[in-house]
Design an enzyme around this catalytic site. Structure first.
Site, mmCIF file in Angstrom:
data_model
loop_
_atom_site.group_PDB
_atom_site.id
_atom_site.type_symbol
_atom_site.label_atom_id
_atom_site.label_comp_id
_atom_site.label_asym_id
_atom_site.label_seq_id
_atom_site.Cartn_x
_atom_site.Cartn_y
_atom_site.Cartn_z
ATOM 1 N N CYS A 94 44.775 38.083 43.302
ATOM 2 C CA CYS A 94 43.627 38.810 43.839
ATOM 3 C C CYS A 94 43.295 40.003 42.942
ATOM 4 C CB CYS A 94 43.934 39.291 45.249
ATOM 5 S SG CYS A 94 42.634 40.336 45.958
ATOM 6 N N CYS A 153 43.846 43.503 45.200
ATOM 7 C CA CYS A 153 45.130 44.072 45.612
ATOM 8 C C CYS A 153 46.329 43.492 44.876
ATOM 9 C CB CYS A 153 45.329 43.910 47.117
ATOM 10 S SG CYS A 153 45.622 42.194 47.638
ATOM 11 N N CYS A 183 42.701 35.719 50.036
ATOM 12 C CA CYS A 183 43.795 36.569 49.561
ATOM 13 C C CYS A 183 44.802 36.746 50.683
ATOM 14 C CB CYS A 183 43.260 37.926 49.115
ATOM 15 S SG CYS A 183 44.571 39.101 48.689
ATOM 16 N N CYS A 212 44.710 41.038 51.453
ATOM 17 C CA CYS A 212 43.550 41.879 51.763
ATOM 18 C C CYS A 212 42.427 40.987 52.281
ATOM 19 C CB CYS A 212 43.117 42.687 50.540
ATOM 20 S SG CYS A 212 42.234 41.744 49.281
ATOM 21 N N ASP A 259 42.860 32.278 17.913
ATOM 22 C CA ASP A 259 44.073 31.853 18.613
ATOM 23 C C ASP A 259 43.820 30.496 19.270
ATOM 24 O OD1 ASP A 259 46.260 31.478 20.248
ATOM 25 O OD2 ASP A 259 46.222 33.494 21.101
#
Length: 415
Positions: free
Chosen positions: A204, A207, A220, A223, A339
């Site tokens: 999340c 949070c 989540c 939260c 990369d």
């Protein structure tokens, strides 16, 4: 416009035309670059008086922009950066070239969304998705979501069309209200196109707790952040609008992901007052997008080009590709990111059982990845060698950005 802006716009158009005439490209960058050198505020001047939609996200921007421009075209002429030049130079060049139009639909690189929001003051912004891309130079996904969120706080009058299936997008599109500062959250219309790539959104952004999923839903565990109800959804081979009406969508573009892009385009057009029933037929006119999905016949082979630049888009490319000989091409030049470790986040198992060829600057990196995945392959040094190595019929080509452009050039810059 001020005299300086008029001069800058004229010079921009001339430079772009000269670039095209000289075969140096489509002029979609150089024209804007020169125009902005003459007048740094040229993009703002060119945007004034137009109703503008901005389309941003990691994947699907160019296609959704083309579909949205087609849908908004119901109302009148639309300026758009149709070749994918999605930074301010490209926007400036596109608007200067188009002249006076009532509408504009602009693809925006996700890093530049805040800057372009400031310059263009759009009517609507579409937020498609966020996933890892160009690992050596792009921002981490949660950082990008934070930049979007901060930008929307400063532009609460803009209408937002956002992806309900992507937790990062949902969080970015719903900054908290601040009554003390007079800040209210933006008006958001949610679309759901289905999202198969989840590996960049298990944590999340609010949070730090775990994101849980069940079917289409996500939430989540720590939260209140959760998937909002979508007003626009893909259902079967069509799109449900906010009234519950279903519209059959017939596209000339492959894959379920493009049905999702079509749903987004209809939602964007609706923000301008376009009825879905009027827009849906226009989506069928889009056949290829700056070479993406283009089909070319050469030496008895029907060659189809698919662009895939990061793990999420490779997953969708495999879904679009037919069970046919397939050429994979990987470069690692500056526009691609240097990369290539992201290859190990791609599951190449869907290619088992078909003839696979590899090429490009970093073909050996790809060879190691395919060997780990147990996919037999043949290395070819050039595109022409690949064409000769497969039997007559379909040849699917999946390539990242500069490799795609190299092959597109071999096919006479097919659009």
């Amino acid at each position: 416009m001020p005299l300086r802006a008029k001069v800058a716009s004229s010079v921009s158009r001339t430079a772009a035309a000269l670039s095209r005439a000289a075969g140096r490209g489509d002029g979609s960058v150089i024209g804007g670059w020169i125009g902005l050198k003459i007048d740094p505020d040229l993009l703002a001047h060119l945007s004034a008086g137009r109703a503008i939609a901005l389309i941003s996200g990691t994947n699907g921007k160019t296609t959704t922009t083309r579909l949205s421009a087609a849908a908004v075209g119901v109302l009148g002429r639309v300026a758009t950066n149709s070749f994918g030049a999605n930074m301010p130079t490209g926007h400036t060049s596109a608007l200067a070239k188009a002249g006076s139009t009532p509408y504009a639909v602009l693809e925006v690189d996700e890093h530049y969304l805040a800057q372009v929001l400031e310059a263009t003051e759009p009517h609507v912004v579409a937020l498609l998705n966020l996933s890892r891309d160009q690992l050596d130079r792009a921002k981490e996904v949660a950082m990008m979501a934070q930049l979007w969120r901060a930008a929307l706080v400063r532009h609460t009058d803009v209408r937002v069309v956002a992806n309900a299936d992507d937790p990062m997008v949902v969080w970015a599109a719903t900054p908290p209200a601040d009554p003390v500062q007079g800040v209210r959250p933006p008006h958001v219309t949610w679309f759901s196109a289905g999202q198969r790539w989840h590996d960049d959104s298990w944590v999340c952004p609010e949070c730090g707790s775990t994101i849980q999923r069940s079917g289409e839903q996500w939430w989540c565990t720590g939260c209140p952040l959760r998937r909002p109800d979508a007003q626009w959804t893909v259902e079967d081979d069509g799109v449900l609008d906010p009234t519950g009406a279903w519209h059959k969508v017939t596209l000339q573009l492959p894959g379920k992901v493009n049905l999702g892009n079509a749903a987004t385009a209809l939602a964007v057009a609706a923000e301008f007052g376009v009825r879905p029933v009027d827009a849906v037929s226009r989506l069928h006119t889009v056949t290829s997008v700056a070479g993406r999905y283009a089909q070319v016949d050469r030496d008895g082979r029907n060659i189809r080009l698919l662009l895939a630049k990061n793990p999420a888009s490779w997953l969708e490319a495999f879904d679009m590709a037919d069970e046919a000989p397939t050429l994979l091409s990987i470069n690692a030049r500056d526009p691609d990111g240097l990369d290539t470790s992201w290859l190990f986040d791609v599951d190449f198992a869907p290619l088992r059982g078909r003839q696979v060829l590899i090429t490009g600057d970093r073909a050996y990196d790809l060879a190691v990845r395919l060997d780990v995945n147990g996919v037999p392959f043949q290395h070819v040094r050039a595109f022409g060698e690949a064409v000769r190595a497969v039997p007559p019929g379909r040849l699917e080509v999946i390539a990242n950005y500069t490799a795609f452009q190299d092959i597109r050039a071999e096919l006479d810059r097919v659009n």
